[in-house]
Design a protein around this motif. Structure first.
Motif, mmCIF file in Angstrom:
data_model
loop_
_atom_site.group_PDB
_atom_site.id
_atom_site.type_symbol
_atom_site.label_atom_id
_atom_site.label_comp_id
_atom_site.label_asym_id
_atom_site.label_seq_id
_atom_site.Cartn_x
_atom_site.Cartn_y
_atom_site.Cartn_z
ATOM 1 N N LEU A 197 0.840 -1.201 0.000
ATOM 2 C CA LEU A 197 0.000 0.000 0.000
ATOM 3 C C LEU A 197 0.882 1.260 0.000
ATOM 4 O O LEU A 197 1.821 1.371 0.797
ATOM 5 C CB LEU A 197 -0.903 0.005 1.238
ATOM 6 C CG LEU A 197 -2.119 0.927 1.140
ATOM 7 C CD1 LEU A 197 -3.169 0.357 0.204
ATOM 8 C CD2 LEU A 197 -2.729 1.174 2.521
ATOM 9 N N GLY A 198 0.553 2.187 -0.868
ATOM 10 C CA GLY A 198 1.297 3.444 -0.937
ATOM 11 C C GLY A 198 2.698 3.304 -1.523
ATOM 12 O O GLY A 198 3.409 4.293 -1.665
ATOM 13 N N GLY A 199 3.116 2.061 -1.825
ATOM 14 C CA GLY A 199 4.500 1.842 -2.247
ATOM 15 C C GLY A 199 5.441 1.829 -1.054
ATOM 16 O O GLY A 199 6.655 2.026 -1.187
ATOM 17 N N LEU A 200 4.861 1.600 0.119
ATOM 18 C CA LEU A 200 5.644 1.577 1.364
ATOM 19 C C LEU A 200 6.705 0.475 1.301
ATOM 20 O O LEU A 200 6.505 -0.559 0.688
ATOM 21 C CB LEU A 200 4.693 1.292 2.523
ATOM 22 C CG LEU A 200 5.109 1.754 3.913
ATOM 23 C CD1 LEU A 200 5.241 3.265 3.956
ATOM 24 C CD2 LEU A 200 4.079 1.303 4.951
ATOM 25 N N GLY A 201 7.810 0.722 1.980
ATOM 26 C CA GLY A 201 8.858 -0.283 2.030
ATOM 27 C C GLY A 201 9.946 0.025 1.040
ATOM 28 O O GLY A 201 9.934 1.068 0.397
ATOM 29 N N GLY A 202 10.872 -0.878 0.912
ATOM 30 C CA GLY A 202 11.930 -0.640 -0.042
ATOM 31 C C GLY A 202 13.258 -1.072 0.480
ATOM 32 O O GLY A 202 13.342 -1.825 1.440
ATOM 33 N N ASP A 253 -11.869 1.836 -4.987
ATOM 34 C CA ASP A 253 -12.261 3.008 -4.184
ATOM 35 C C ASP A 253 -12.039 2.752 -2.700
ATOM 36 O O ASP A 253 -11.531 3.617 -1.976
ATOM 37 C CB ASP A 253 -13.726 3.369 -4.451
ATOM 38 C CG ASP A 253 -13.928 3.925 -5.850
ATOM 39 O OD1 ASP A 253 -13.139 4.803 -6.240
ATOM 40 O OD2 ASP A 253 -14.846 3.469 -6.549
ATOM 41 N N ALA A 254 -12.420 1.568 -2.255
ATOM 42 C CA ALA A 254 -12.211 1.217 -0.846
ATOM 43 C C ALA A 254 -10.717 1.184 -0.521
ATOM 44 O O ALA A 254 -10.271 1.667 0.529
ATOM 45 C CB ALA A 254 -12.857 -0.132 -0.543
ATOM 46 N N ALA A 311 -5.292 6.467 1.626
ATOM 47 C CA ALA A 311 -5.265 7.890 1.999
ATOM 48 C C ALA A 311 -4.980 8.092 3.485
ATOM 49 O O ALA A 311 -4.537 9.161 3.896
ATOM 50 C CB ALA A 311 -6.584 8.551 1.608
ATOM 51 N N THR A 312 -5.196 7.052 4.300
ATOM 52 C CA THR A 312 -4.940 7.167 5.744
ATOM 53 C C THR A 312 -3.480 6.852 6.092
ATOM 54 O O THR A 312 -3.060 7.027 7.231
ATOM 55 C CB THR A 312 -5.824 6.186 6.549
ATOM 56 O OG1 THR A 312 -5.413 4.830 6.274
ATOM 57 C CG2 THR A 312 -7.296 6.333 6.200
ATOM 58 N N LEU A 313 -2.728 6.376 5.102
ATOM 59 C CA LEU A 313 -1.375 5.886 5.358
ATOM 60 C C LEU A 313 -0.412 6.957 5.875
ATOM 61 O O LEU A 313 0.320 6.715 6.850
ATOM 62 C CB LEU A 313 -0.856 5.218 4.085
ATOM 63 C CG LEU A 313 0.322 4.268 4.175
ATOM 64 C CD1 LEU A 313 0.151 3.233 5.264
ATOM 65 C CD2 LEU A 313 0.528 3.582 2.827
ATOM 66 N N LYS A 323 -2.801 10.574 -5.223
ATOM 67 C CA LYS A 323 -2.603 12.004 -5.478
ATOM 68 C C LYS A 323 -3.373 12.488 -6.702
ATOM 69 O O LYS A 323 -3.961 13.567 -6.688
ATOM 70 C CB LYS A 323 -1.114 12.306 -5.662
ATOM 71 C CG LYS A 323 -0.337 12.193 -4.347
ATOM 72 C CD LYS A 323 1.163 12.083 -4.581
ATOM 73 C CE LYS A 323 1.871 11.774 -3.274
ATOM 74 N NZ LYS A 323 3.022 10.894 -3.462
ATOM 75 N N ALA A 324 -3.329 11.705 -7.762
ATOM 76 C CA ALA A 324 -3.910 12.166 -9.032
ATOM 77 C C ALA A 324 -5.378 11.780 -9.189
ATOM 78 O O ALA A 324 -6.078 12.366 -10.014
ATOM 79 C CB ALA A 324 -3.106 11.584 -10.199
ATOM 80 N N GLY A 325 -5.831 10.801 -8.418
ATOM 81 C CA GLY A 325 -7.164 10.258 -8.651
ATOM 82 C C GLY A 325 -7.115 9.208 -9.748
ATOM 83 O O GLY A 325 -6.144 9.107 -10.494
ATOM 84 N N LYS A 326 -8.162 8.423 -9.838
ATOM 85 C CA LYS A 326 -8.237 7.388 -10.867
ATOM 86 C C LYS A 326 -8.255 8.034 -12.259
ATOM 87 O O LYS A 326 -8.592 9.210 -12.403
ATOM 88 C CB LYS A 326 -9.508 6.555 -10.682
ATOM 89 C CG LYS A 326 -9.535 5.798 -9.375
ATOM 90 C CD LYS A 326 -10.706 4.834 -9.302
ATOM 91 C CE LYS A 326 -12.030 5.560 -9.220
ATOM 92 N NZ LYS A 326 -13.166 4.621 -9.082
ATOM 93 N N SER A 327 -7.912 7.254 -13.278
ATOM 94 C CA SER A 327 -7.890 7.828 -14.633
ATOM 95 C C SER A 327 -9.297 8.186 -15.096
ATOM 96 O O SER A 327 -9.454 8.953 -16.050
ATOM 97 C CB SER A 327 -7.220 6.866 -15.622
ATOM 98 O OG SER A 327 -7.851 5.617 -15.603
#
Lengths: 311, 311
Positions: B238-243, B275-276, B282-284, B298-302
């Motif tokens: 989620l969010g691209g967390l980690g790495g 959406d869920a 968004a809470t991350l 950030k950008a919203g869905k296409s």
């Protein structure tokens, strides 16, 4: 998996950061810095550089030095200098500077055309006809960029049939090359594959360029899908500079060095010296005064070796 | 292009942020926040959640509450809870918590194994055999994640033949599923295609999962290439967390919501309610105290429509 593949082993890059990137920056980059930057870019093996836009200085103050930039840079064999022009006056200014290519821009959707250019697609096509009258006999290559070809941020879906109809009209007018632009990062790889196969199938002789944004993280995936469909020409922007004012915080144009890195890692020849390009990319935050989204500058190439921790 | 395609219309996602993401965070996320977060994730249609790691609290202090987390979360039909375990003791702790799946981890390269796990691949395989003795008859699914399967940050290239040899040994041991990990974002789409085709061709009955990082911007392009080769299971965070701690400033794991967004836009069913998922994503930043690399939040869905400027 032995079917004939449309994938090519060579692609070429059009660097758009000096135009598409700088135009929305908060601050003006001094002319001499632009010239030095473009001169550095033109030694890296990029096939084409969109150096500036011959627009009204009021519309895009950051590019008010268009003529000084184009006449100030060193011209190199094998690197075409292309410029965006919005109208006949801009075209005459560009031709006076001996550009190699002129890039016209129109939207595939009414709303985006009105918001961005104050013109409907039909009005843009009329304008293009007037511009083509002026460029006739000049030997300058005329490209047209079709914005919102994969979707409009105001209207949503832009039907593929509508895009094909506009491409047909552009080619009939005498436009020599066409760039399909995913202006706000709405395209997905399945859609890219369909549209690229459609245009390459119908107009095999026309040079099509693909212009992607990384707004939703799909920039390189879309470039991969386009290449798989047979596309060999890509717009890209150093550092991922540029983007869409409607998506604050989102990434901008697909990043040149990340695109080159991916294709070179895959064994596809981009013509670009990636190390030289990364050196220029590393100077970008100083040039514009802020960090940029490009990843490879931060992480290093995938061939980079790290030292074992604690040794 | 009418050849039979290995692309599937359904894929499934293993959410790894609670383990792979949190483990390298600077601060400890309180247990009750972790539980609430995983409970929220498990309502979004994710097929599997890697909830924590039963490691020594000294090794990974952020996950010292592994048992409390696993016993605290709500278990939902259709959502498997998987946990990472490093050894027999961790396995016994995990089994006591009624997990659905256990994920073992080893490196394909000696240097990374020694740096990350203090074990060579051969030592890891011995450890796995001891773990499999303990899990026998438990009914718990045993997966193994093979780190550096696409390259090692210390050694460089990891030959495909070496990866295939290790996969063979894992399957012979009795491992039921295998995750091929691009641990530091070195993979490129051509390499991904080759390796995925090789493993799916040789072991068509084994569930293979692909684990990508976006370190060099290629995360979604690599996922696309894997899917095109026939892969249907993906790790994502989620969010691209980690790495990877070796590439400061670079992106982390491939971002779950960006991956789901791309595949759903392509018409591929991920099982996830995007959406869920975006609501949870968004809470991350509040949960962990900083911004994350994910783009779609950030950008919203296409499919997002923007208002025309000035209207």
């Amino acid at each position: 998996m032995n079917q004939p593949s449309p994938c090519h082993t060579k692609i070429e890059i059009n660097e758009v950061a000096p135009r598409d990137g700088l135009q929305i920056e908060a601050r003006f980059v001094p002319t001499e810095d632009k010239v030095r930057w473009i001169d550095a870019l033109s030694t890296t093996g990029l096939r084409r550089i969109e150096a500036t836009s011959f627009t009204s200085p009021k519309a895009i103050p950051n590019l008010r030095d268009a003529a000084e930039v184009v006449t100030g840079i060193q011209r190199r064999e094998g690197v075409d200098i292309t410029v965006l022009v919005p109208n006949v006056i801009g075209t005459e200014r560009a031709l006076a500077c001996q550009v190699d290519e002129i890039n016209l821009v129109m939207s595939a959707s009414n709303s985006h055309g009105l918001a961005n250019l104050r013109m409907t697609p039909a009005q843009s096509l009329e304008q293009f006809a007037a511009i083509l009258d002026v460029t006739q006999g000049s030997g300058v290559f005329i490209n047209a960029s079709l914005s919102t070809a994969f979707g409009c941020p105001f209207e949503g879906e832009v039907p593929e049939a509508r895009v094909l109809e506009l491409v047909e009209q552009l080619i009939s007018l005498g436009i020599q090359g066409i760039t399909l632009c995913d202006t706000t990062g709405m395209a997905n790889p399945a859609q890219v594959k369909r549209l690229c196969e459609a245009v390459l199938g119908r107009w095999p002789e026309t040079p099509f360029t693909l212009h992607f944004h990384n707004t939703r993280g799909m920039g390189l995936a879309n470039a991969l899908a386009a290449w798989q469909a047979g596309i060999t020409r890509f717009d890209a922007s150093l550092g991922g500079l540029g983007g869409c004012p409607f998506a604050p915080g989102a990434s901008g144009n697909v990043c040149t060095e990340d695109l080159v890195h991916m294709f070179e890692a895959m064994g596809v020849d981009t013509g670009v010296d990636l190390d030289a390009l990364l050196e220029v990319a590393a100077t970008l935050p100083d040039l514009i005064g802020h960090d940029v989204p490009g990843q490879v500058v931060k992480a290093g190439k995938s061939t980079r070796r790290y030292a074992m921790p604690g040794r």
